[in-house]
Design a protein around this motif. Structure first.
Motif, short mmCIF file in Angstrom:
data_model
loop_
_atom_site.label_atom_id
_atom_site.label_comp_id
_atom_site.label_asym_id
_atom_site.label_seq_id
_atom_site.Cartn_x
_atom_site.Cartn_y
_atom_site.Cartn_z
N UNK A 63 0.83 -1.21 0.00
CA UNK A 63 0.00 0.00 0.00
C UNK A 63 0.86 1.26 0.00
N UNK A 64 2.01 1.19 0.66
CA UNK A 64 2.93 2.33 0.66
C UNK A 64 3.46 2.57 -0.75
N UNK A 65 3.79 1.48 -1.46
CA UNK A 65 4.32 1.62 -2.82
C UNK A 65 3.25 2.11 -3.80
N UNK A 66 1.99 1.76 -3.54
CA UNK A 66 0.92 2.24 -4.42
C UNK A 66 0.88 3.76 -4.43
N UNK A 67 1.06 4.36 -3.25
CA UNK A 67 1.02 5.82 -3.14
C UNK A 67 2.42 6.42 -3.04
N UNK A 68 3.39 5.72 -3.56
CA UNK A 68 4.77 6.22 -3.53
C UNK A 68 4.88 7.51 -4.33
N UNK A 69 5.43 8.54 -3.71
CA UNK A 69 5.61 9.82 -4.37
C UNK A 69 4.45 10.77 -4.22
N UNK A 70 3.31 10.30 -3.70
CA UNK A 70 2.16 11.17 -3.51
C UNK A 70 2.40 12.11 -2.32
N UNK A 71 2.28 13.38 -2.54
CA UNK A 71 2.47 14.36 -1.48
C UNK A 71 3.88 14.87 -1.36
N UNK A 72 4.85 14.24 -2.01
CA UNK A 72 6.24 14.68 -1.90
C UNK A 72 6.55 15.82 -2.86
N UNK A 73 5.75 15.97 -3.92
CA UNK A 73 5.95 17.05 -4.89
C UNK A 73 4.63 17.78 -5.10
N UNK A 74 4.71 18.90 -5.78
CA UNK A 74 3.50 19.68 -6.06
C UNK A 74 2.63 19.03 -7.12
N UNK A 75 3.21 18.13 -7.93
CA UNK A 75 2.46 17.46 -8.97
C UNK A 75 1.79 16.20 -8.42
N UNK A 76 0.73 15.79 -9.09
CA UNK A 76 0.05 14.57 -8.69
C UNK A 76 0.89 13.35 -9.00
N UNK A 77 0.85 12.37 -8.12
CA UNK A 77 1.61 11.14 -8.35
C UNK A 77 0.89 10.29 -9.40
N UNK A 78 1.55 9.23 -9.82
CA UNK A 78 1.01 8.37 -10.88
C UNK A 78 -0.31 7.75 -10.45
N UNK A 79 -0.39 7.32 -9.20
CA UNK A 79 -1.61 6.67 -8.72
C UNK A 79 -2.80 7.61 -8.77
N UNK A 80 -2.63 8.83 -8.27
CA UNK A 80 -3.73 9.78 -8.28
C UNK A 80 -4.12 10.17 -9.70
N UNK A 81 -3.12 10.33 -10.58
CA UNK A 81 -3.43 10.63 -11.98
C UNK A 81 -4.24 9.50 -12.61
N UNK A 82 -3.87 8.27 -12.28
CA UNK A 82 -4.59 7.12 -12.83
C UNK A 82 -6.02 7.07 -12.33
N UNK A 83 -6.20 7.33 -11.04
CA UNK A 83 -7.55 7.33 -10.49
C UNK A 83 -8.38 8.47 -11.07
N UNK A 275 -3.34 -5.17 -3.67
CA UNK A 275 -3.45 -3.89 -2.95
C UNK A 275 -4.20 -2.86 -3.79
N UNK A 276 -3.87 -2.78 -5.06
CA UNK A 276 -4.60 -1.87 -5.96
C UNK A 276 -6.07 -2.27 -6.07
N UNK A 277 -6.34 -3.57 -6.09
CA UNK A 277 -7.72 -4.04 -6.19
C UNK A 277 -8.52 -3.67 -4.94
N UNK A 278 -7.89 -3.78 -3.76
CA UNK A 278 -8.58 -3.42 -2.52
C UNK A 278 -8.90 -1.92 -2.51
N UNK A 279 -7.94 -1.10 -2.92
CA UNK A 279 -8.17 0.34 -2.96
C UNK A 279 -9.27 0.68 -3.96
N UNK A 280 -9.23 0.05 -5.13
CA UNK A 280 -10.27 0.29 -6.14
C UNK A 280 -11.63 -0.13 -5.61
#
Length: 301
Positions: A63-83, A275-280
């Protein structure tokens, strides 16, 4: 004066036992084919994996790797962009299918008087479902391609000089395919709700001076909430988890959560995919929960 007596105590357990016996087969099917698979997916989502094996050890690293990079930069991470991309397709398809589904259901329910004609039109609507979804998707390729029928017709009519590139393998083609495939899931429940409306209510609205639009908005739409919510649940759940349509009609270039899960399973990254399936699943259930707050489906049905 005699008082009513309660049923004999010996008969009560038999009624309860009979009810449990009748419910047991359905309960077993529900547990084996819905609850148990979901529990296994949730369990695997906490496992670790190497290139060669799955390690049944509890860890939240997936679950940590799914949201890896989210919140560390001003841009959206890959996971949030995908969602966001998945939610965009979900909203567009839901809106378009709702409009088309409501119009078609309204026509069938209030303008087609003959039951035979209604049945015939329903059969015509279901004929495309007799073929595979993939075949129906692929049928758009010769129509929308660079050298397809649409572009050739527009060029021949001197409407355009060069072929339109975004007709195929784009967001447009994905939404078009979704609408083509799943509009029927919106038509049927809305039509079912409309057929239950007492026609005397429509007559009363007209007698009180209501226009056609006022009757639709103030009478028909509120009485069709159950069908709208059920159709919305069907469309949203299918689109949120779809990866075949986006892969085929998007030319394998458009990301979605379902596509990420499919790629991860193809590379045997089962814990990450779980993990991605549970979040989805959680996101989809939250959307369904929001829809069910609009109407008590169990009470209406």
């Amino acid at each position: 004066m005699s008082t009513p007596t309660s049923p004999p105590q010996a008969e009560r357990p038999r009624g309860g036992l009979s009810a449990w016996a009748q419910a047991t087969p359905f309960t077993l099917v529900f547990v084996l084919f819905l609850v148990l698979p979901l529990v296994l997916v949730a369990i695997v989502s906490f496992w670790r994996a190497t290139d060669y094996e799955l390690i049944p050890a509890f860890t939240a690293q997936n679950y940590i790797e799914v949201f890896n990079g989210c919140g560390s930069t001003s841009e959206l991470c890959v996971t949030l962009k995908t969602y966001l991309s998945t939610l965009k397709f979900c909203f567009l398809v839901w809106l378009i299918t709702l409009v088309i589904g409501f119009v078609v259901a309204y026509f069938l329910a209030f303008h087609v008087r003959s039951v035979g004609a209604q049945t015939l039109l329903f059969i015509l609507c279901t004929i495309p479902f007799w073929t595979s979804n993939v075949i129906r998707m692929i049928s758009w390729v010769p129509l929308l391609g660079r050298n397809g029928v649409v572009n050739q017709a527009l060029i021949g009519a001197n409407v355009i000089e060069t072929p339109i590139e975004w007709l195929l393998f784009s967001d447009f083609s994905v939404v078009l395919a979704f609408v083509h495939l799943y509009t029927m899931f919106m038509i049927v429940p809305i039509f079912n709700s409309m057929m239950r409306i007492d026609r005397a209510l429509l007559e009363a609205a007209r007698d009180n001076g209501a226009t056609g639009w006022q009757t639709v908005w103030n009478v028909i739409v509120p009485l069709c909430r159950t069908g709208i919510v059920i159709g919305s649940i069907f469309v949203i759940t299918i689109v949120m988890g779809d990866f075949v349509t986006i892969g085929v009609m998007g030319g394998q270039q458009i990301a979605s959560v379902g596509k990420i899960i499919q790629v991860q399973t193809s590379y045997l990254q089962f814990p990450m995919a779980a993990a991605n399936a549970v979040i989805l699943l959680i996101v989809t259930l939250m959307m369904i929960w929001g829809l069910t707050k609009l109407v008590d489906i169990r009470k209406e049905l």
